[in-house]
Design an enzyme around this catalytic site. Sequence first.
Site, PDB file in Angstrom:
ATOM      1  N   GLN A 198     -14.425   2.709   1.377  1.00 27.22           N
ATOM      2  CA  GLN A 198     -13.772   2.206   0.161  1.00 27.22           C
ATOM      3  C   GLN A 198     -13.500   3.395  -0.755  1.00 27.22           C
ATOM      4  O   GLN A 198     -14.389   4.222  -1.005  1.00 27.22           O
ATOM      5  CB  GLN A 198     -14.659   1.175  -0.556  1.00 27.22           C
ATOM      6  CG  GLN A 198     -13.939   0.564  -1.763  1.00 27.22           C
ATOM      7  CD  GLN A 198     -14.734  -0.554  -2.442  1.00 27.22           C
ATOM      8  OE1 GLN A 198     -15.855  -0.900  -2.026  1.00 27.22           O
ATOM      9  NE2 GLN A 198     -14.167  -1.122  -3.499  1.00 27.22           N
ATOM     10  N   SER A 199     -12.281   3.516  -1.240  1.00 27.29           N
ATOM     11  CA  SER A 199     -11.924   4.645  -2.110  1.00 27.29           C
ATOM     12  C   SER A 199     -11.527   4.197  -3.509  1.00 27.29           C
ATOM     13  O   SER A 199     -11.598   4.973  -4.451  1.00 27.29           O
ATOM     14  CB  SER A 199     -10.792   5.475  -1.493  1.00 27.29           C
ATOM     15  OG  SER A 199      -9.636   4.682  -1.333  1.00 27.29           O
ATOM     16  N   VAL A 200     -11.097   2.945  -3.650  1.00 24.86           N
ATOM     17  CA  VAL A 200     -10.750   2.416  -4.974  1.00 24.86           C
ATOM     18  C   VAL A 200     -11.732   1.279  -5.267  1.00 24.86           C
ATOM     19  O   VAL A 200     -11.790   0.296  -4.517  1.00 24.86           O
ATOM     20  CB  VAL A 200      -9.292   1.895  -5.022  1.00 24.86           C
ATOM     21  CG1 VAL A 200      -8.989   1.329  -6.410  1.00 24.86           C
ATOM     22  CG2 VAL A 200      -8.307   3.010  -4.671  1.00 24.86           C
TER      23      VAL A 200
ATOM     24  N   HIS B  20      -6.951  -5.678   2.384  1.00 27.43           N
ATOM     25  CA  HIS B  20      -5.798  -5.105   3.071  1.00 27.43           C
ATOM     26  C   HIS B  20      -5.238  -6.178   4.004  1.00 27.43           C
ATOM     27  O   HIS B  20      -5.987  -6.724   4.828  1.00 27.43           O
ATOM     28  CB  HIS B  20      -6.214  -3.918   3.942  1.00 27.43           C
ATOM     29  CG  HIS B  20      -6.815  -2.745   3.212  1.00 27.43           C
ATOM     30  ND1 HIS B  20      -6.117  -1.587   2.979  1.00 27.43           N
ATOM     31  CD2 HIS B  20      -8.051  -2.543   2.687  1.00 27.43           C
ATOM     32  CE1 HIS B  20      -6.898  -0.712   2.343  1.00 27.43           C
ATOM     33  NE2 HIS B  20      -8.083  -1.271   2.164  1.00 27.43           N
TER      34      HIS B  20
ATOM     35  N   ASP C 197       0.848  -1.189   0.000  1.00 21.95           N
ATOM     36  CA  ASP C 197       0.000   0.000   0.000  1.00 21.95           C
ATOM     37  C   ASP C 197       0.889   1.247   0.000  1.00 21.95           C
ATOM     38  O   ASP C 197       1.888   1.314   0.713  1.00 21.95           O
ATOM     39  CB  ASP C 197      -0.914   0.001   1.232  1.00 21.95           C
ATOM     40  CG  ASP C 197      -2.066   0.993   1.083  1.00 21.95           C
ATOM     41  OD1 ASP C 197      -3.216   0.545   0.957  1.00 21.95           O
ATOM     42  OD2 ASP C 197      -1.799   2.228   1.092  1.00 21.95           O
TER      43      ASP C 197
ATOM     44  N   HIS D  69     -10.300  -5.218  -3.085  1.00 23.44           N
ATOM     45  CA  HIS D  69      -8.957  -5.446  -2.536  1.00 23.44           C
ATOM     46  C   HIS D  69      -9.061  -5.820  -1.071  1.00 23.44           C
ATOM     47  O   HIS D  69      -9.908  -5.322  -0.345  1.00 23.44           O
ATOM     48  CB  HIS D  69      -8.055  -4.221  -2.713  1.00 23.44           C
ATOM     49  CG  HIS D  69      -8.667  -2.927  -2.263  1.00 23.44           C
ATOM     50  ND1 HIS D  69      -9.606  -2.249  -3.024  1.00 23.44           N
ATOM     51  CD2 HIS D  69      -8.489  -2.200  -1.134  1.00 23.44           C
ATOM     52  CE1 HIS D  69      -9.968  -1.147  -2.377  1.00 23.44           C
ATOM     53  NE2 HIS D  69      -9.324  -1.090  -1.229  1.00 23.44           N
TER      54      HIS D  69
END
Length: 119
Positions: A99-101, A107, A36, A105
């Site tokens: 959530q930003s993308v 983490h 990240d 995904h």
Amino acid sequence: MQKPAPADATIFSKIIDKEIPANIVYEDDLCLAFKDIHPCAPVHILVIPKKPIPRLCDASEDDKVLLGHLNLVANQVAADAGIGDAFRLVVNNGEGACQSVFHLHYHVIGGRTLQWPPG
Ligand code: AMP
């Protein structure tokens, strides 16, 4: 491998296509794992499917094997990073969960003492 429509392409599609650089720690036919860019712990790795699933809630029965694979790859990258017995696996699903993308995904977070519950 299925490609997202251009309007749906995220920065993670560009990482999969090697259009932009990333610190990749694992790759196979189904997924990719990379560090990240803004780590929240000494180890913070993202595991993403190459298939462009926007959110976990968009996954279907067809993705069962893929989702299992992502979990096992998360185990593997955690072990490779030396945190195999103490790490947190996080999926932020949707804007309301930060959530930003919008490319699924996981983490993989560890390398320090983690508190519970998270904020
Ligand atoms: P989320 O908020 O769950 O959608 O998480 C998106 C994560 O992607 C954040 O932790 C970001 O720091 C990370 N991120 C965004 N762009 C990049 C990038 N180019 N390379 C690596 N990580 C990124």
